[in-house]
Motif scaffolding. Structure first.
Motif: not given
Length: 110
Positions: A53, A63, A65, A73-74, A76-80, A82, A84
């Protein structure tokens, strides 16, 4: 005056829709912010945590993105794995990072 303001806002929105980047984003500022906050995991557009990724054009497309909105969005909020960045970076800084990432992915991070 209202018509002029409306026309300007519509033009800015159109730029965002057609280019995929926020109309007023600053890629040069985004480069500095990326260097200070993102390079540890994403040097050269890579990804040291999830190697597949990356921030390379093909991976961003795969993906879904490959738009400013998705990157914003990613970030700002993070994911897995990563984190925020909301609260650490303001909205303008996050937009600038998104513009930088999209620009660099188009250049294959060279």
């Amino acid at each position: 005056m209202k018509r002029l303001l409306s026309a300007v806002l519509i033009a800015l929105a159109a730029l965002t829709v057609f280019t995929g980047q926020p109309a007023l984003a600053d890629g040069a500022a985004g480069a500095k912010i990326f260097s200070a906050n993102c390079t540890a995991c994403h040097a050269g557009g890579g990804n040291v945590v999830m190697r597949n990724k990356t921030l390379k054009k093909e991976a961003l497309e795969k993906y879904k993105m490959n738009s400013a909105a998705a990157i914003i969005k990613q970030v700002t909020n993070g994911k897995n794995a990563m984190p925020a960045f909301k609260g650490r970076l303001n909205a303008k800084q996050i937009e600038d990072v998104a513009a930088y990432v999209l620009d660099q992915s188009a250049k294959d991070w060279k």
